[in-house]
Scaffold this motif. Structure first.
Motif, PDB file in Angstrom:
ATOM      1  N   PHE A  31       8.279   6.367   6.344  1.00 17.93           N
ATOM      2  CA  PHE A  31       6.855   6.106   6.451  1.00 17.93           C
ATOM      3  C   PHE A  31       6.504   5.743   7.892  1.00 17.93           C
ATOM      4  O   PHE A  31       7.332   5.205   8.626  1.00 17.93           O
ATOM      5  CB  PHE A  31       6.450   4.945   5.544  1.00 17.93           C
ATOM      6  N   ARG A  34       2.935   1.776  10.902  1.00 15.52           N
ATOM      7  CA  ARG A  34       1.682   1.093  10.563  1.00 15.52           C
ATOM      8  C   ARG A  34       1.462   1.080   9.056  1.00 15.52           C
ATOM      9  O   ARG A  34       0.998   0.070   8.506  1.00 15.52           O
ATOM     10  CB  ARG A  34       0.517   1.774  11.276  1.00 15.52           C
ATOM     11  N   LEU A  35       1.804   2.173   8.373  1.00 17.38           N
ATOM     12  CA  LEU A  35       1.634   2.227   6.924  1.00 17.38           C
ATOM     13  C   LEU A  35       2.555   1.223   6.236  1.00 17.38           C
ATOM     14  O   LEU A  35       2.142   0.516   5.299  1.00 17.38           O
ATOM     15  CB  LEU A  35       1.924   3.646   6.419  1.00 17.38           C
ATOM     16  N   THR A  36       3.812   1.130   6.679  1.00 14.33           N
ATOM     17  CA  THR A  36       4.757   0.183   6.080  1.00 14.33           C
ATOM     18  C   THR A  36       4.275  -1.250   6.248  1.00 14.33           C
ATOM     19  O   THR A  36       4.339  -2.060   5.311  1.00 14.33           O
ATOM     20  CB  THR A  36       6.138   0.347   6.726  1.00 14.33           C
ATOM     21  N   ARG A  38       1.176  -2.223   6.675  1.00 15.54           N
ATOM     22  CA  ARG A  38      -0.018  -2.441   5.851  1.00 15.54           C
ATOM     23  C   ARG A  38       0.341  -2.624   4.377  1.00 15.54           C
ATOM     24  O   ARG A  38      -0.317  -3.403   3.668  1.00 15.54           O
ATOM     25  CB  ARG A  38      -0.981  -1.271   6.033  1.00 15.54           C
ATOM     26  N   LEU A  39       1.357  -1.926   3.923  1.00  7.92           N
ATOM     27  CA  LEU A  39       1.808  -2.126   2.546  1.00  7.92           C
ATOM     28  C   LEU A  39       2.323  -3.558   2.347  1.00  7.92           C
ATOM     29  O   LEU A  39       2.030  -4.198   1.332  1.00  7.92           O
ATOM     30  CB  LEU A  39       2.914  -1.118   2.205  1.00  7.92           C
ATOM     31  N   GLN A 120      11.744  -0.270   8.384  1.00  9.28           N
ATOM     32  CA  GLN A 120      11.333   0.016   7.012  1.00  9.28           C
ATOM     33  C   GLN A 120      12.293  -0.624   6.023  1.00  9.28           C
ATOM     34  O   GLN A 120      11.867  -1.116   4.966  1.00  9.28           O
ATOM     35  CB  GLN A 120      11.285   1.532   6.788  1.00  9.28           C
TER      36      GLN A 120
END
Length: 432
Positions: A31, A34-36, A38-39, A120
């Motif tokens: 991923f 930034r997505l990780t 935000r999760l 991650q």
């Protein structure tokens, strides 16, 4: 929304994000960073909102204990396994503690793991820890608690070995795993004993089970099961080795949440062992011995994180004493205050020396002089002998290696050699 639905919803949200990140890790899917992040932020925010809502509803509910049970998820040989959650003062307080500290760790970790290899994996393990702690705090029977207990151990060991290129990291994680496994066998044995000897495994009925003849034995096994997670004597030497992990994981594991699971389990099962004086004496003895041991050893440690580890160990010993004396409200307040203080100290430990050096009033002459009043009473030779013994952990590590670890390793090596001879293999083939 009532307490039952909200607790199930909180548990479902707690498992959702680590499940997504875990499947991505298994599938080799990377991923965006930034997505990780935000999760993880969404995961922390959701747990915080759920904990606050759960606390508000619990205060407004007249019942002081609410039990939630799902339909049977597994039926075998007449036994029905179901998820049982228990909402009371202890579970709401500890879940609130998890929900307050977890977002702080997430916020601290975002800049720390920016463009870090394996970030991650770090976020997966931290979110997995949050789910495990939520499961333990809401557990209504020994089965659900065991599930969360094991997940905490797995994430702890993997985060100690996070920096894989450092040999000391995976060596110390292996040592921690050995301590965890030994005491987790105690928890597994206690779970089996509870299912066979007690009428029910639900914590809400432990007060009725205290009169069963085997209740004291079950309580002693549960006490043994808590020793490794809370680094109580003699399962103490692993805690300073756990400092090989990142500062953020040290804060959430060994300063705030994971290390307090031992007192939490004792508080949860207090109705079972409180009527048995022998169990309480053993608990107090373990706590006092750990507090003295950790205080003496902590005075010999030269670095900030290891000193904090032994200070944490000493306070946990005092928590065991408070719980054994029946001061459960005091112990719960002590637990929450200590978790908040240690998490802040562990997060600050990495930059503490730099702050001293940048302070114009201190300059480069930084000397920390710590001498307790009782040290001034002892003769010089006694102080020197005591310092030498404490600096070597009172030879506890050497004794455990010589009389426990090395014989087991020798036995397993002999069994592996015997297997190779019987099956016609070779050590080279086994290693490949």
């Amino acid at each position: 929304m009532n307490l039952q639905n909200l607790s199930l919803l909180a548990l479902a949200w707690a498992v959702l994000i680590p499940a997504v990140l875990g499947l991505a890790q298994l599938g080799g899917l990377r991923f965006p960073e930034r997505l990780t992040q935000r999760l993880a932020v969404a995961h922390a925010a959701g747990l915080l909102a759920a904990a606050l809502a759960l606390g508000v509803l619990f205060i407004q509910t007249p019942e002081r204990l609410v039990e939630v049970a799902t339909p049977p998820l597994l039926v075998t040989h007449g036994y029905e396994w179901r998820v049982v959650l228990l909402i009371d003062r202890l579970s709401v307080t500890y879940m609130a503690l998890v929900a307050l500290i977890y977002p702080v760790i997430v916020r601290f970790s975002r800049p720390s793991f920016h463009r870090e290899p394996g970030s991650q994996r770090y976020w997966f393990l931290v979110t997995l820890l949050a789910f495990a702690l939520t499961s333990v705090s809401l557990a209504g029977n020994i089965d659900v608690l065991y599930l969360g207990w094991e997940l905490v151990g797995v994430s702890s060991v993997m985060l100690i070995a996070f920096f894989r290129r450092n040999p000391r990291s995976y060596q110390n994680s292996l040592r921690t795993l050995v301590y965890y496994r030994v005491c987790d066998l105690g928890l597994l044995g206690a779970a089996m004993w509870i299912h066979h000897a007690l009428p029910t495994a639900d914590f809400s009925h432990f007060a009725e089970n205290a009169s069963v003849p085997t209740a004291a034995g079950v309580a002693l096994v549960l006490l043994f099961a808590t020793l490794a997670k809370s680094a109580q004597f003699p399962m103490s030497p692993w805690l300073h080795r756990a400092m090989e992990g990142p500062a953020s994981s040290s804060a959430i594991f060994y300063g705030a949440l994971s290390v307090h699971l031992g007192p939490l389990l004792l508080l949860r099962t207090s109705a079972l062992w409180m009527p048995h004086p022998g169990v309480r004496v053993a608990m107090a003895a373990v706590g006092l011995l750990t507090a003295v041991f950790a205080t003496l050893v902590g005075h010999t440690r030269p670095d900030a994180k290891t000193s904090l580890a032994y200070a944490t160990m000493a306070q946990l010993g005092l928590l065991y004493v408070e719980i054994s004396l029946g001061l459960h409200t005091l112990a719960l307040v002590h637990l929450c205050a200590h978790a908040g203080l240690r998490s802040w100290q562990f997060l600050r430990s990495s930059s503490l020396i730099q702050d001293f050096q940048d302070n114009p009033l201190v300059g480069t002459d930084v000397r920390l002089r710590r001498r307790a009043h009782w040290e001034l009473v002892l003769p010089v030779r006694a102080r020197q002998a005591l310092y030498l013994a404490a600096s070597r952990l009172f030879w506890l590590d050497s004794i455990q290696w010589r009389f426990i670890a090395r014989p087991f390793l020798g036995l397993f090596t002999w069994l592996a050699t015997l297997e190779d001879r019987l099956l016609g293999g070779s050590p080279r083939q086994r290693n490949s």
